[in-house]
Design a protein around this motif. Structure first.
Motif, PDB file in Angstrom:
ATOM      1  N   ASN A 132       1.047   8.582  -3.147  1.00  0.00           N
ATOM      2  CA  ASN A 132       0.652   7.966  -4.419  1.00  0.00           C
ATOM      3  C   ASN A 132      -0.773   7.433  -4.427  1.00  0.00           C
ATOM      4  O   ASN A 132      -1.397   7.344  -5.471  1.00  0.00           O
ATOM      5  CB  ASN A 132       1.614   6.828  -4.774  1.00  0.00           C
ATOM      6  CG  ASN A 132       2.914   7.347  -5.360  1.00  0.00           C
ATOM      7  OD1 ASN A 132       2.976   8.471  -5.855  1.00  0.00           O
ATOM      8  ND2 ASN A 132       3.949   6.530  -5.305  1.00  0.00           N
ATOM      9  N   SER A 133      -1.301   6.998  -3.277  1.00  0.00           N
ATOM     10  CA  SER A 133      -2.680   6.502  -3.190  1.00  0.00           C
ATOM     11  C   SER A 133      -2.939   5.378  -4.188  1.00  0.00           C
ATOM     12  O   SER A 133      -3.836   5.455  -5.033  1.00  0.00           O
ATOM     13  CB  SER A 133      -3.685   7.645  -3.398  1.00  0.00           C
ATOM     14  OG  SER A 133      -3.661   8.533  -2.301  1.00  0.00           O
ATOM     15  N   ARG A 134      -2.160   4.301  -4.062  1.00  0.00           N
ATOM     16  CA  ARG A 134      -2.330   3.150  -4.941  1.00  0.00           C
ATOM     17  C   ARG A 134      -1.874   1.888  -4.206  1.00  0.00           C
ATOM     18  O   ARG A 134      -1.333   1.955  -3.099  1.00  0.00           O
ATOM     19  CB  ARG A 134      -1.510   3.306  -6.215  1.00  0.00           C
ATOM     20  CG  ARG A 134       0.000   3.312  -5.944  1.00  0.00           C
ATOM     21  CD  ARG A 134       0.815   3.246  -7.206  1.00  0.00           C
ATOM     22  NE  ARG A 134       2.255   3.359  -6.936  1.00  0.00           N
ATOM     23  CZ  ARG A 134       3.195   3.216  -7.848  1.00  0.00           C
ATOM     24  NH1 ARG A 134       2.863   2.955  -9.101  1.00  0.00           N
ATOM     25  NH2 ARG A 134       4.473   3.329  -7.534  1.00  0.00           N
ATOM     26  N   SER A 141       0.848  -1.192   0.000  1.00  0.00           N
ATOM     27  CA  SER A 141       0.000   0.000   0.000  1.00  0.00           C
ATOM     28  C   SER A 141       0.884   1.243   0.000  1.00  0.00           C
ATOM     29  O   SER A 141       1.732   1.427   0.856  1.00  0.00           O
ATOM     30  CB  SER A 141      -0.946  -0.002   1.204  1.00  0.00           C
ATOM     31  OG  SER A 141      -0.250  -0.203   2.411  1.00  0.00           O
ATOM     32  N   SER A 173       0.254  -2.008 -10.735  1.00  0.00           N
ATOM     33  CA  SER A 173      -0.341  -1.294  -9.612  1.00  0.00           C
ATOM     34  C   SER A 173      -1.732  -0.847 -10.007  1.00  0.00           C
ATOM     35  O   SER A 173      -2.082  -0.819 -11.190  1.00  0.00           O
ATOM     36  CB  SER A 173       0.517  -0.089  -9.207  1.00  0.00           C
ATOM     37  OG  SER A 173       0.482   0.918 -10.204  1.00  0.00           O
ATOM     38  N   CYS A 174      -2.533  -0.518  -9.017  1.00  0.00           N
ATOM     39  CA  CYS A 174      -3.873  -0.003  -9.297  1.00  0.00           C
ATOM     40  C   CYS A 174      -4.196   1.084  -8.299  1.00  0.00           C
ATOM     41  O   CYS A 174      -3.644   1.127  -7.192  1.00  0.00           O
ATOM     42  CB  CYS A 174      -4.917  -1.110  -9.236  1.00  0.00           C
ATOM     43  SG  CYS A 174      -5.334  -1.674  -7.571  1.00  0.00           S
ATOM     44  N   GLY A 175      -5.112   1.952  -8.698  1.00  0.00           N
ATOM     45  CA  GLY A 175      -5.560   3.014  -7.818  1.00  0.00           C
ATOM     46  C   GLY A 175      -4.970   4.363  -8.159  1.00  0.00           C
ATOM     47  O   GLY A 175      -3.922   4.472  -8.798  1.00  0.00           O
ATOM     48  N   GLU A 176      -5.671   5.388  -7.719  1.00  0.00           N
ATOM     49  CA  GLU A 176      -5.265   6.773  -7.883  1.00  0.00           C
ATOM     50  C   GLU A 176      -6.004   7.594  -6.827  1.00  0.00           C
ATOM     51  O   GLU A 176      -6.946   7.096  -6.199  1.00  0.00           O
ATOM     52  CB  GLU A 176      -5.620   7.274  -9.284  1.00  0.00           C
ATOM     53  CG  GLU A 176      -7.115   7.217  -9.565  1.00  0.00           C
ATOM     54  CD  GLU A 176      -7.453   7.625 -10.981  1.00  0.00           C
ATOM     55  OE1 GLU A 176      -6.516   7.970 -11.727  1.00  0.00           O
ATOM     56  OE2 GLU A 176      -8.642   7.611 -11.331  1.00  0.00           O
ATOM     57  N   GLN A 184     -10.415   4.083  -6.260  1.00  0.00           N
ATOM     58  CA  GLN A 184      -9.575   5.211  -5.913  1.00  0.00           C
ATOM     59  C   GLN A 184      -9.329   5.206  -4.403  1.00  0.00           C
ATOM     60  O   GLN A 184     -10.098   4.603  -3.646  1.00  0.00           O
ATOM     61  CB  GLN A 184     -10.232   6.529  -6.334  1.00  0.00           C
ATOM     62  CG  GLN A 184     -10.415   6.669  -7.828  1.00  0.00           C
ATOM     63  CD  GLN A 184     -11.089   7.979  -8.208  1.00  0.00           C
ATOM     64  OE1 GLN A 184     -11.861   8.549  -7.440  1.00  0.00           O
ATOM     65  NE2 GLN A 184     -10.785   8.468  -9.405  1.00  0.00           N
TER      66      GLN A 184
END
Length: 237
Positions: A182-184, A177, A197-200, A207
């Protein structure tokens, strides 16, 4: 990672007072950890236990200067009875600002250091075997802590910004995490190769706003504590 379902910590349809969680019984042991006279705990940010019952504490202690000068992190190991055994990674290059320690099924020890943007894997003997990420260097253009600029700078594969936690699936893949900036969520294989990776940043499904903790269940579902959005998001691997 394909999104499976979105779970919320607060169940809007059920009043909180109506929930009756089971009682978890425990026995408190005062002063369980036996520290040497010259070793002190700071903020204990992570605790983990291996298959032998040995306890690992990741602490923001032993500080001798600013947190970002490789000082506010120490990894201590204790016997099952609380006796101090050793400090792992003393003066390690990656130490800067402790965040999380975990132990995998093979008793390897993993430490996520928010300040250095690095995740370190130690073998059971306490030797570094894998390093993820890279800390800022004196030769870099900016050597101060990363700022929360808006909009955030795009993440870079293989690098982290204020990383928070790690977990593993049954195939040995590691999920990281990442984190306060970066929040991903990143995925690397058992040999340390970057996969994806995934997320934003955001508050929509998929998200994140500070993915702070992570876990994987027996069915390889990945649970991400999306702290800023006050929810848990669940993915498959």
């Amino acid at each position: 990672m394909k999104r499976l379902v979105l779970a919320f910590l607060l169940l809007a349809a059920t009043p909180l007072f109506a929930q009756q969680p089971p009682e978890i019984r425990f026995q408190s042991v005062p002063n369980f950890l036996k520290l040497p006279p010259d070793v002190y705990l700071g903020e204990a940010t992570g605790v983990a236990v291996n298959s032998k019952g040995q306890v690992f504490v990741f602490s923001r202690g032993n500080t001798t200067g600013p947190a970002y000068s490789a000082a506010a992190a120490q990894l201590l190991e204790f016997a099952p009875d609380g006796k101090f055994l050793r400090e792992i990674g003393h003066n390690l290059y990656a130490w800067s600002f402790a965040h999380t320690v975990k132990v995998d099924k093979d008793d390897n020890i993993w430490a996520a250091d928010k300040g250095s943007d690095m995740v370190i894997k130690f073998n059971p003997e306490g030797r570094v075997v894998l390093v993820f990420g890279r800390k800022q260097e004196a030769s870099d253009e900016a050597t101060e802590p990363l700022k929360h600029v808006k909009p955030p700078l795009p993440p870079i594969d293989g690098l982290f910004r204020q990383v928070t936690d790690v977990a593993w699936d049954s195939a040995g893949n590691t999920f990281i995490s990442d984190g306060y900036v970066n929040s991903r969520v990143a995925k690397v294989d058992k040999d340390g190769n970057w996969l994806k990776s995934c997320g934003e940043p955001g508050d929509q499904p998929g998200q994140f706003s500070t993915p702070h903790s992570i876990a994987v269940d027996a069915q390889n579902h990945v649970y991400v504590a999306d702290r800023g959005n006050r929810r848990i998001q669940v993915f498959d691997t």
